[in-house]
Design an enzyme around this catalytic site. Sequence first.
Site, PDB file in Angstrom:
ATOM      1  N   ARG A   1     -25.289  -3.175  18.888  1.00  0.00           N
ATOM      2  CA  ARG A   1     -25.244  -3.695  17.310  1.00  0.00           C
ATOM      3  C   ARG A   1     -26.093  -5.311  17.128  1.00  0.00           C
ATOM      4  O   ARG A   1     -25.476  -5.523  15.903  1.00  0.00           O
ATOM      5  CB  ARG A   1     -23.250  -4.176  17.924  1.00  0.00           C
ATOM      6  CG  ARG A   1     -23.086  -2.201  17.969  1.00  0.00           C
ATOM      7  CD  ARG A   1     -21.172  -2.386  17.237  1.00  0.00           C
ATOM      8  NE  ARG A   1     -21.038  -1.522  17.535  1.00  0.00           N
ATOM      9  CZ  ARG A   1     -19.658  -0.740  16.586  1.00  0.00           C
ATOM     10  NH1 ARG A   1     -19.508  -1.368  16.978  1.00  0.00           N
ATOM     11  NH2 ARG A   1     -20.021   0.493  17.165  1.00  0.00           N
TER      12      ARG A   1
ATOM     13  N   HIS B   1      -0.269   1.535  16.283  1.00  0.00           N
ATOM     14  CA  HIS B   1      -0.750   0.415  17.023  1.00  0.00           C
ATOM     15  C   HIS B   1      -0.453   0.312  18.347  1.00  0.00           C
ATOM     16  O   HIS B   1       1.276  -1.283  18.257  1.00  0.00           O
ATOM     17  CB  HIS B   1      -1.244  -1.416  15.918  1.00  0.00           C
ATOM     18  CG  HIS B   1      -1.944  -1.201  14.758  1.00  0.00           C
ATOM     19  ND1 HIS B   1      -3.285  -1.042  15.028  1.00  0.00           N
ATOM     20  CD2 HIS B   1      -1.846  -1.057  13.169  1.00  0.00           C
ATOM     21  CE1 HIS B   1      -3.987  -0.837  13.920  1.00  0.00           C
ATOM     22  NE2 HIS B   1      -3.217  -0.975  12.698  1.00  0.00           N
TER      23      HIS B   1
ATOM     24  N   ASP C   1     -20.498 -10.173  20.543  1.00  0.00           N
ATOM     25  CA  ASP C   1     -20.814  -9.034  21.130  1.00  0.00           C
ATOM     26  C   ASP C   1     -21.130  -8.360  22.272  1.00  0.00           C
ATOM     27  O   ASP C   1     -22.050  -9.442  23.004  1.00  0.00           O
ATOM     28  CB  ASP C   1     -20.880  -7.436  20.324  1.00  0.00           C
ATOM     29  CG  ASP C   1     -19.652  -6.552  19.819  1.00  0.00           C
ATOM     30  OD1 ASP C   1     -20.350  -5.350  20.988  1.00  0.00           O
ATOM     31  OD2 ASP C   1     -19.594  -6.252  19.034  1.00  0.00           O
TER      32      ASP C   1
ATOM     33  N   ARG D   1       0.563  -1.190  -0.124  1.00  0.00           N
ATOM     34  CA  ARG D   1       0.584  -0.304   0.098  1.00  0.00           C
ATOM     35  C   ARG D   1       1.346   1.012   0.165  1.00  0.00           C
ATOM     36  O   ARG D   1       2.291   1.130   0.193  1.00  0.00           O
ATOM     37  CB  ARG D   1      -0.958   0.074   1.476  1.00  0.00           C
ATOM     38  CG  ARG D   1      -2.075  -1.031   1.173  1.00  0.00           C
ATOM     39  CD  ARG D   1      -2.973  -0.726   2.820  1.00  0.00           C
ATOM     40  NE  ARG D   1      -1.814  -1.370   3.215  1.00  0.00           N
ATOM     41  CZ  ARG D   1      -2.775  -1.666   4.595  1.00  0.00           C
ATOM     42  NH1 ARG D   1      -3.643  -1.203   5.240  1.00  0.00           N
ATOM     43  NH2 ARG D   1      -1.541  -2.332   5.758  1.00  0.00           N
TER      44      ARG D   1
ATOM     45  N   LYS E   1       1.878   1.476   7.308  1.00  0.00           N
ATOM     46  CA  LYS E   1       1.870   0.711   8.383  1.00  0.00           C
ATOM     47  C   LYS E   1       2.702   1.224   9.748  1.00  0.00           C
ATOM     48  O   LYS E   1       3.551   2.632   8.853  1.00  0.00           O
ATOM     49  CB  LYS E   1       2.630  -0.702   7.923  1.00  0.00           C
ATOM     50  CG  LYS E   1       1.827  -1.764   7.284  1.00  0.00           C
ATOM     51  CD  LYS E   1       0.719  -1.874   8.319  1.00  0.00           C
ATOM     52  CE  LYS E   1       0.459  -2.731   9.288  1.00  0.00           C
ATOM     53  NZ  LYS E   1      -0.544  -2.829  10.146  1.00  0.00           N
TER      54      LYS E   1
ATOM     55  N   ILE F   1      -5.255  -9.202  15.474  1.00  0.00           N
ATOM     56  CA  ILE F   1      -3.833  -9.731  16.089  1.00  0.00           C
ATOM     57  C   ILE F   1      -2.933  -8.079  16.266  1.00  0.00           C
ATOM     58  O   ILE F   1      -2.062  -8.180  17.072  1.00  0.00           O
ATOM     59  CB  ILE F   1      -2.954 -10.648  14.750  1.00  0.00           C
ATOM     60  CG1 ILE F   1      -1.813 -11.117  15.341  1.00  0.00           C
ATOM     61  CG2 ILE F   1      -3.210 -10.121  13.575  1.00  0.00           C
ATOM     62  CD1 ILE F   1      -1.948 -12.076  16.982  1.00  0.00           C
ATOM     63  N   ASP F   2      -3.570  -7.027  15.705  1.00  0.00           N
ATOM     64  CA  ASP F   2      -2.423  -6.098  14.972  1.00  0.00           C
ATOM     65  C   ASP F   2      -2.856  -5.136  16.990  1.00  0.00           C
ATOM     66  O   ASP F   2      -2.488  -4.601  16.661  1.00  0.00           O
ATOM     67  CB  ASP F   2      -2.900  -4.636  14.375  1.00  0.00           C
ATOM     68  CG  ASP F   2      -4.325  -5.012  14.466  1.00  0.00           C
ATOM     69  OD1 ASP F   2      -5.031  -5.403  14.666  1.00  0.00           O
ATOM     70  OD2 ASP F   2      -5.257  -4.025  13.668  1.00  0.00           O
TER      71      ASP F   2
ATOM     72  N   VAL G   1      -2.372 -13.055  10.267  1.00  0.00           N
ATOM     73  CA  VAL G   1      -1.868 -11.536   9.725  1.00  0.00           C
ATOM     74  C   VAL G   1      -2.122 -10.392   9.903  1.00  0.00           C
ATOM     75  O   VAL G   1      -3.162 -10.075  10.068  1.00  0.00           O
ATOM     76  CB  VAL G   1      -1.689 -11.915   8.351  1.00  0.00           C
ATOM     77  CG1 VAL G   1      -0.939 -10.487   6.820  1.00  0.00           C
ATOM     78  CG2 VAL G   1      -1.287 -13.293   8.015  1.00  0.00           C
TER      79      VAL G   1
ATOM     80  N   GLU H   1      -5.368   4.792  14.240  1.00  0.00           N
ATOM     81  CA  GLU H   1      -6.648   3.690  14.055  1.00  0.00           C
ATOM     82  C   GLU H   1      -7.206   4.380  15.494  1.00  0.00           C
ATOM     83  O   GLU H   1      -9.210   4.156  15.741  1.00  0.00           O
ATOM     84  CB  GLU H   1      -5.309   2.500  15.280  1.00  0.00           C
ATOM     85  CG  GLU H   1      -5.079   2.300  15.847  1.00  0.00           C
ATOM     86  CD  GLU H   1      -3.797   2.466  15.720  1.00  0.00           C
ATOM     87  OE1 GLU H   1      -3.250   3.595  14.284  1.00  0.00           O
ATOM     88  OE2 GLU H   1      -2.938   2.500  16.112  1.00  0.00           O
TER      89      GLU H   1
ATOM     90  N   VAL I   1     -12.784  -8.139  17.607  1.00  0.00           N
ATOM     91  CA  VAL I   1     -12.403  -7.233  18.883  1.00  0.00           C
ATOM     92  C   VAL I   1     -11.980  -6.627  19.067  1.00  0.00           C
ATOM     93  O   VAL I   1     -10.610  -6.701  18.530  1.00  0.00           O
ATOM     94  CB  VAL I   1     -12.978  -8.093  20.136  1.00  0.00           C
ATOM     95  CG1 VAL I   1     -13.979  -9.369  20.377  1.00  0.00           C
ATOM     96  CG2 VAL I   1     -11.558  -8.371  20.751  1.00  0.00           C
ATOM     97  N   LEU I   2     -12.244  -4.848  19.872  1.00  0.00           N
ATOM     98  CA  LEU I   2     -11.473  -4.121  19.928  1.00  0.00           C
ATOM     99  C   LEU I   2     -11.826  -3.208  20.906  1.00  0.00           C
ATOM    100  O   LEU I   2     -13.135  -2.929  20.728  1.00  0.00           O
ATOM    101  CB  LEU I   2     -11.770  -3.756  18.428  1.00  0.00           C
ATOM    102  CG  LEU I   2     -10.820  -1.989  19.073  1.00  0.00           C
ATOM    103  CD1 LEU I   2      -8.963  -2.401  18.847  1.00  0.00           C
ATOM    104  CD2 LEU I   2     -11.071  -0.972  18.031  1.00  0.00           C
TER     105      LEU I   2
ATOM    106  N   TYR J   1      -0.928   4.303  10.483  1.00  0.00           N
ATOM    107  CA  TYR J   1      -1.084   3.715  11.664  1.00  0.00           C
ATOM    108  C   TYR J   1      -0.232   3.256  12.692  1.00  0.00           C
ATOM    109  O   TYR J   1       0.480   3.300  12.438  1.00  0.00           O
ATOM    110  CB  TYR J   1      -0.950   1.684  11.005  1.00  0.00           C
ATOM    111  CG  TYR J   1      -2.650   2.338  10.170  1.00  0.00           C
ATOM    112  CD1 TYR J   1      -4.321   2.554  11.079  1.00  0.00           C
ATOM    113  CD2 TYR J   1      -3.105   1.728   9.283  1.00  0.00           C
ATOM    114  CE1 TYR J   1      -5.407   2.631  10.460  1.00  0.00           C
ATOM    115  CE2 TYR J   1      -3.778   1.641   8.804  1.00  0.00           C
ATOM    116  CZ  TYR J   1      -5.336   2.127   9.061  1.00  0.00           C
ATOM    117  OH  TYR J   1      -6.847   1.974   7.770  1.00  0.00           O
TER     118      TYR J   1
ATOM    119  N   SER K   1     -10.672  -1.766   7.891  1.00  0.00           N
ATOM    120  CA  SER K   1     -12.018  -3.440   8.688  1.00  0.00           C
ATOM    121  C   SER K   1     -12.305  -3.800   7.624  1.00  0.00           C
ATOM    122  O   SER K   1     -13.113  -4.850   8.103  1.00  0.00           O
ATOM    123  CB  SER K   1     -12.400  -2.863   9.824  1.00  0.00           C
ATOM    124  OG  SER K   1     -10.902  -2.472  11.011  1.00  0.00           O
TER     125      SER K   1
END
Length: 363
Positions: A203, A96, A198, A15, A75, A269-270, A298, A118, A239-240, A94, A134
């Site tokens: 939601r 993270h 959730d 990207r 990134k 995972i991030d 990933v 983010e 989830v976040l 980003y 997302s």
Amino acid sequence: MIIGVPQEIKNNEFRVGLTPGNVSGLCKQGHTVLIQRGAGEQIGLTDESYRIAGASLIDSAAEIFHKAQMIVKVKEPQAQECAMLREDQILFTYLHLAPDPKQTKALMHSGAACIAYETVTAMNGALPLLAPMSEVAGRMSIQAAASHLEKTHGGLGVLMAGVPGVAPAKIVILGCGVVGRNALQMAVGLGAEVCIFDRDIDRLRQIDMLYGNRVRTFYSDNLLIEQEVCEADVVIGAVLLPGGAAPKLVTYEMVKGMKAGSVVVDVAIDQGGCFETSRPTTHADPTFLVDGVLHYCVANMPGAVARTSTFALTNATYPFVEALANQGVMKALSIDHHLRNGLSVYKGVLTSIPVAQAQGLDF
Ligand code: NAD
């Protein structure tokens, strides 16, 4: 302002921080844009297209970091990029940071104003710069799961849609945000049997209104998660807790209870992942096994569809790039509290409470 866009250097990341269209818009407003030569070539954004748009093509990342007042990336900066950042620069990308104390320290050491895509917010509490990626990752998670369920990719040998007379795959989606809803749309489209968890009941209500009995919705409860995960062919982690580390909803014990050959896609995972057994992987080597359960973790999934992702991301980031370039960092942050919510590190100080909490730091 001089705006620099280095080529991304993370594994299989193609990207680019700005498109030729963005460059043209910035140059027309009197800004100078430096693009690293070759930055977009792999996704059909040629050096020539950037040159025609008004960018100066630069041979090395070092020169871009040396000359630019604002660095626009995709990134999180890698160690060698953090080392090139300076106190008088803005970094917009980003980050993270929650699971990454090393990067946090490096950014604090640089003294730069580091704004994380983010955690920039919108009116309704949404995360407008996370949302497009997302959407991509949520849709991709089901493609990845379908492919890894195949025997040749290490899975159980299950066709996600089933066929007449044979049941489809059972999919559990943890999190009903942007990733979860996009995964759900794809999974339902492919004919899978899906349930979604959730802790935000509104939601779940929306899902119920949209899909009726086609999708089972659950309030996020440990026992129910354990029950559903153990029967699943695929579990998607989506989830976040904004800016913070992902809650570990699936324990090692639960993974041990899953079928051998079932597939876990931990999109979260991030932010550290929502499975106790997750660790980040790359597109070059995307999966690993834990007790026979295939884990796909990933951390930069949208990188695989880099052309779609570049346009989707920059559609959302560009107005903020323009504001930072036109107003400067202090004015832009003071005018727009949503942009200010993205500020994570400023002049050596960590300014994000969730990141400090995730890293056990005093605030
Ligand atoms: P979002 O905020 O839209 O949704 C997160 C959802 O998680 C919310 O609905 C929230 O209520 C829910 N949640 C929080 N705690 C929960 C709990 N204990 N149980 C059940 N649900 C809970 O976030 P999103 O945009 O969908 O992003 C999800 C994750 O995916 C983030 O970590 C994001 O960074 C990540 N992501 C990863 C990639 C990748 O390439 N791996 C790409 C894009 C996004």
